[in-house]
Design a protein around this motif. Structure first.
Motif, PDB file in Angstrom:
ATOM      1  N   UNK A 110      -6.129   4.697  -5.897  1.00 30.30           N
ATOM      2  CA  UNK A 110      -5.122   5.281  -6.453  1.00 30.30           C
ATOM      3  C   UNK A 110      -4.863   5.703  -8.095  1.00 30.30           C
ATOM      4  N   UNK A 157       7.590  16.497  -6.956  1.00 26.39           N
ATOM      5  CA  UNK A 157       7.205  15.859  -5.510  1.00 26.39           C
ATOM      6  C   UNK A 157       8.643  16.584  -4.351  1.00 26.39           C
ATOM      7  N   UNK A 188       4.102   6.200  -5.018  1.00 25.17           N
ATOM      8  CA  UNK A 188       3.767   6.084  -6.621  1.00 25.17           C
ATOM      9  C   UNK A 188       3.370   6.918  -6.911  1.00 25.17           C
ATOM     10  N   UNK A 189       1.540   6.971  -6.423  1.00 22.82           N
ATOM     11  CA  UNK A 189       0.636   7.999  -6.702  1.00 22.82           C
ATOM     12  C   UNK A 189       1.394   9.410  -6.181  1.00 22.82           C
ATOM     13  N   UNK A 190       2.214   9.866  -5.372  1.00 20.04           N
ATOM     14  CA  UNK A 190       2.457  11.224  -5.388  1.00 20.04           C
ATOM     15  C   UNK A 190       3.852  11.596  -6.398  1.00 20.04           C
ATOM     16  N   UNK A 191       4.325  10.407  -6.619  1.00 16.10           N
ATOM     17  CA  UNK A 191       5.105  11.239  -7.647  1.00 16.10           C
ATOM     18  C   UNK A 191       5.173  10.830  -8.938  1.00 16.10           C
ATOM     19  N   UNK A 250       1.242  -1.024  -0.075  1.00 17.18           N
ATOM     20  CA  UNK A 250       0.019  -0.052   0.057  1.00 17.18           C
ATOM     21  C   UNK A 250       0.509   1.303  -0.514  1.00 17.18           C
ATOM     22  N   UNK A 251       1.684   1.761   0.846  1.00 20.47           N
ATOM     23  CA  UNK A 251       3.105   1.925   0.600  1.00 20.47           C
ATOM     24  C   UNK A 251       3.065   3.032  -0.549  1.00 20.47           C
ATOM     25  N   UNK A 255       2.479   1.720  -2.758  1.00 19.08           N
ATOM     26  CA  UNK A 255       1.130   2.646  -4.353  1.00 19.08           C
ATOM     27  C   UNK A 255       1.217   3.982  -4.311  1.00 19.08           C
ATOM     28  N   UNK A 256       0.935   4.020  -3.125  1.00 20.52           N
ATOM     29  CA  UNK A 256       1.194   5.614  -1.803  1.00 20.52           C
ATOM     30  C   UNK A 256       1.851   6.235  -2.583  1.00 20.52           C
TER      31      UNK A 256
END
Lengths: 434, 121
Positions: B23, B48, A62-65, A56-57, A59-60
Motif C-alpha cells: 500500500x 479525493x 491514507x492511501x486514497x486520500x 487495514x481500513x 491504511x487504505x
C-alpha cells in the motif's frame, strides 16, 4: 492540495519539492503492527480481527486520500486517529445492536487510553516477542509475528514459508482463535520469558531477512526495509542482557555477510548479477567487518546452531577473493553439517550446488533428482537444474526447466534473468556459470 | 491551454488485500505522479471524494427523485479527480498513461473542460 501547488506554503525559501512531506521507509508496516497491538491490548484478545480490520481500513484511507492531499504533518497520528475512530464506530454499532451501553463505556475508555493520538515509538522488537507466545504453535507464532509485527501480507508469508496461502491464512485464524479462547494476554514478556521465546524470535527474523534479501515477488529483488529491520532487531538482541547468546551473534554475522553483497547484486540496468559474476570489490566493507566481528563472537563457547553453519558458509564466500577461488569442498562439508542439524529440501538444494562445483554437473543433477517432488513449486530448483543441464549442453531439457521456473512466482529481476538464460540456452550459447 | 478533468474510478476493496508495504509503495507512486505534473505546472486541482456518501438526483415524471450512495449497481466508483492542463486530448492521455490507478485495475476518464469560447484560466 500539496502536490498541486509546489510553490505555495510557508517554506518559500526552500525548494518546493522539499515542502512535500515524504513517507518514511517502512512507515505503513510499522504503523500496522503497532496499532494492531495497541488495539488488541485495549479491546482484549477477542477483538483481534476487528483490530486488524480497522488498521487495514486506516491504511487504505491514507492511501486514497494522501494521494490527492499530500502526507499530513504527522502521518502516524493521523493513522492512529482514523483506526481508533473506525474501531469505536464498529464497537458502538455492536453495543447498540446488543443494547449494552455499560460495556461500551468501558471499551471506549480503554481505547482512549491505549490509542491516544501520539507518535509511534519504534518498538517492533517488543511486538515480535509479544507475538511469539509459547502457547501458540511454532508455525502459528511465526505467521502471526510476520503478519502483525512485521506487516507482511498473507501471500508474502506464504512465499517465505514455501506454503500455500490458504495454509498461512489457516495458521493465522488458529493463532487468533487460541488467543481468544485461552484469553492469552497480549503483553510484553519479562526478561526470563524473553529468553524462553528467543528461538521463535530468531526464526522470525531469519524469515524476515530472507524475504527482504530475495524478495519472492514484485518489482524489486531486495527489500532493504525488511533486511534492515531484521539486522537492527538482531543487533538489539545481541546487546540485550536477557537475549545475548552465541547463536544470536551467528545470525547477526549471517545477515551482515549476505547484506554486504547487496550493492553487487544488480547491475546498472537493474539486471540480476549472480554470486558467480559479482564484482566483489563492490561488497560493502563495513558490513563485511561487522560480519566478521559477530562471527568471532559467535564461536566463543561450544554451542553450534544452524545459524552458525549458515554464517560459516557465508564466511567462506566472503573470504574468497574471487568466485573461482571458492573453497567448494569446505562449503559442501558445511552443508553436510547443516543437513544433519536441520534436514530440509532447501538445504539439500544448496548442497547439490556445492556438489556440482566439486564433482561436476552430473553429480549435482543426480542429487537434484531426489528433490523434484518436494520442491516442484520452488522456482530455484528448476532454475538450478536448468543451469546444470545447460552446462551439459542438454539444451532442450534445460529450456524446459527455465520455462518451469518462469511459470512460478519470483521477482521481476529474477524473471528477466531466467528469460535471458532461456533465450541464450535455446541459441546454444555458452552456459552461465552455476 | 485546454484543461481536462480526470475522473478516477476504482474498486476500493482491491486495496484491502494488499500488505502495508504494498500500500505504501502504491501511495508513493500516486504522490510521484502528482508531483511530476505539479512541477510542470500542469496540475490545477485534485481531490479525493468522500467514500459512500453522495446522492444522484433526477426528476422522472416531474417529481424530484433522490438516490443515495455511490452507487450500488457498480463496484467501481469515482474515488477522486484531478484538473490538469494539457495541449490536447492526446497529450492528456499520454500524461495519464503511467498513472498508478491502472496498477490496481482502476480507470481514468478524461474530459475536456468546455470554456465556450471564453478565455481559459
Amino acid at each position: 492540495m500539496a502536490a498541486a501547488t509546489p510553490s505555495s506554503g510557508a517554506g518559500a525559501e526552500r525548494d518546493g519539492a522539499e515542502d512535500v512531506p515524504r513517507l518514511v521507509d517502512g512507515l505503513f508496516r510499522r504503523a500496522y503492527g503497532e496499532l494492531v497491538a495497541r488495539l488488541v491490548r485495549a479491546l482484549g484478545p477477542t477483538h483481534f480481527d476487528l483490530a486488524e480490520d480497522v488498521v487495514q481500513e486506516a491504511l487504505v484511507r491514507a492511501l486514497r486520500s494522501w494521494a490527492f492531499d499530500g502526507v499530513p504533518a504527522s502521518p502516524l497520528a493521523w493513522l492512529a486517529r482514523v483506526a481508533r475512530n473506525a474501531a469505536l464506530d464498529r464497537l458502538r454499532q455492536g453495543a447498540f445492536d446488543a443494547d449494552d451501553g455499560a460495556a461500551l463505556e468501558h471499551v471506549e475508555a480503554a481505547v482512549a487510553r491505549e490509542v491516544e493520538v501520539r507518535e509511534i515509538e519504534d518498538d517492533t522488537l517488543r511486538l515480535v516477542f509479544t507475538c511469539c507466545h509459547p502457547r501458540l504453535e511454532f508455525d502459528d507464532r511465526v505467521a502471526l509475528t510476520l503478519k502483525t509485527a512485521c506487516g507482511l501480507s498473507v501471500p508474502e508469508i506464504a512465499r517465505a514459508f514455501l506454503a500455500k496461502e490458504a495454509t498461512v491464512a489457516q495458521r493465522l485464524v488458529r493463532a487468533k482463535r487460541r488467543i481468544e479462547e485461552e484469553g492469552i494476554e497480549f503483553e510484553v514478556p519479562g526478561e526470563r520469558e524473553m529468553r524462553a521465546r528467543l528461538d521463535a524470535v530468531l526464526e522470525v527474523l531469519y524469515l524476515v531477512f530472507n524475504e527482504g534479501h530475495a524478495a519472492h515477488g514484485g518489482e524489486v529483488l531486495v527489500r532493504i526495509d525488511l533486511t534492515q529491520d531484521a539486522m537492527r532487531l538482531v543487533d538489539e538482541l545481541a546487546r540485550h542482557p536477557a537475549t545475548r547468546a552465541p547463536r544470536v551473534d551467528a545470525l547477526a554475522a549471517l545477515f551482515a555477510f549476505l547484506a554486504a553483497r547487496t550493492p553487487a547484486r544488480l547491475d546498472a540496468h537493474g539486471a540480476l548479477v549472480t554470486l558467480a559474476r559479482q564484482d566483489r570489490s563492490l561488497w560493502d566493507p563495513r558490513l563485511l567487518a561487522r560480519g566478521w566481528a559477530s562471527f568471532e563472537r559467535s564461536i566463543e563457547g561450544d554451542a553450534r546452531s544452524a545459524y552458525h553453519v549458515e554464517a560459516a558458509i557465508a564466511s567462506l564466500h566472503a573470504i574468497a577473493p574471487a568466485y573461482a577461488a571458492t573453497d567448494w569442498r569446505a562449503v559442501r562439508a558445511q552443508y553436510d553439517v547443516l543437513a544433519a542439524l536441520q534436514p530440509s529440501a532447501i538445504v539439500a538444494l544448496n548442497r547439490a550446488v556445492a556438489v556440482a562445483k566439486c564433482d561436476g554437473a552430473a553429480a549435482g543433477l543426480a542429487d537434484l533428482e531426489r528433490l523434484r517432488g518436494e520442491l516442484a513449486s520452488y522456482h530455484l530448483l528448476h532454475a538450478t537444474r536448468g543451469l546444470l543441464l545447460w552446462s551439459l549442453e542438454r539444451h532442450a531439457e534445460a529450456a524446459k526447466c527455465f520455462e518451469s521456473a518462469l511459470a512460478l512466482p519470483c521477482s521481476a529481476p529474477e524473471r528477466r534473468l531466467l528469460e535471458s538464460r532461456l533465450a541464450r540456452c535455446l541459441a546454444h550459447e555458452r552456459a552461465d556459470e552455476l | 491551454m485546454p484543461q481536462y478533468i480526470l475522473l478516477l474510478r476504482d474498486d476500493p476493496s482491491t486495496y484491502l488485500t494488499k500488505s502495508p508495504a504494498e500500500q505504501q509503495a502504491l501511495l508513493e507512486k500516486y504522490m510521484a505522479w502528482g508531483e511530476k505534473l505539479g512541477a510542470e505546472g500542469r496540475l490545477l486541482d485534485g481531490k479525493k471524494l468522500v467514500e459512500n456518501v453522495g446522492r444522484t438526483l433526477s426528476k422522472p415524471h416531474g417529481r424530484l427523485a433522490a438516490k443515495d450512495g455511490p452507487f450500488g449497481e457498480t463496484k467501481e466508483v469515482v474515488g477522486g479527480f484531478y484538473v490538469i492542463r494539457a495541449d490536447d486530448l492526446e497529450h492528456a492521455a499520454r500524461l495519464c498513461a503511467d498513472h498508478p490507478q491502472f496498477l490496481t485495475g482502476g480507470s481514468v476518464e478524461i474530459r475536456e473542460v468546455d470554456f465556450m469560447g471564453q478565455p481559459e484560466d
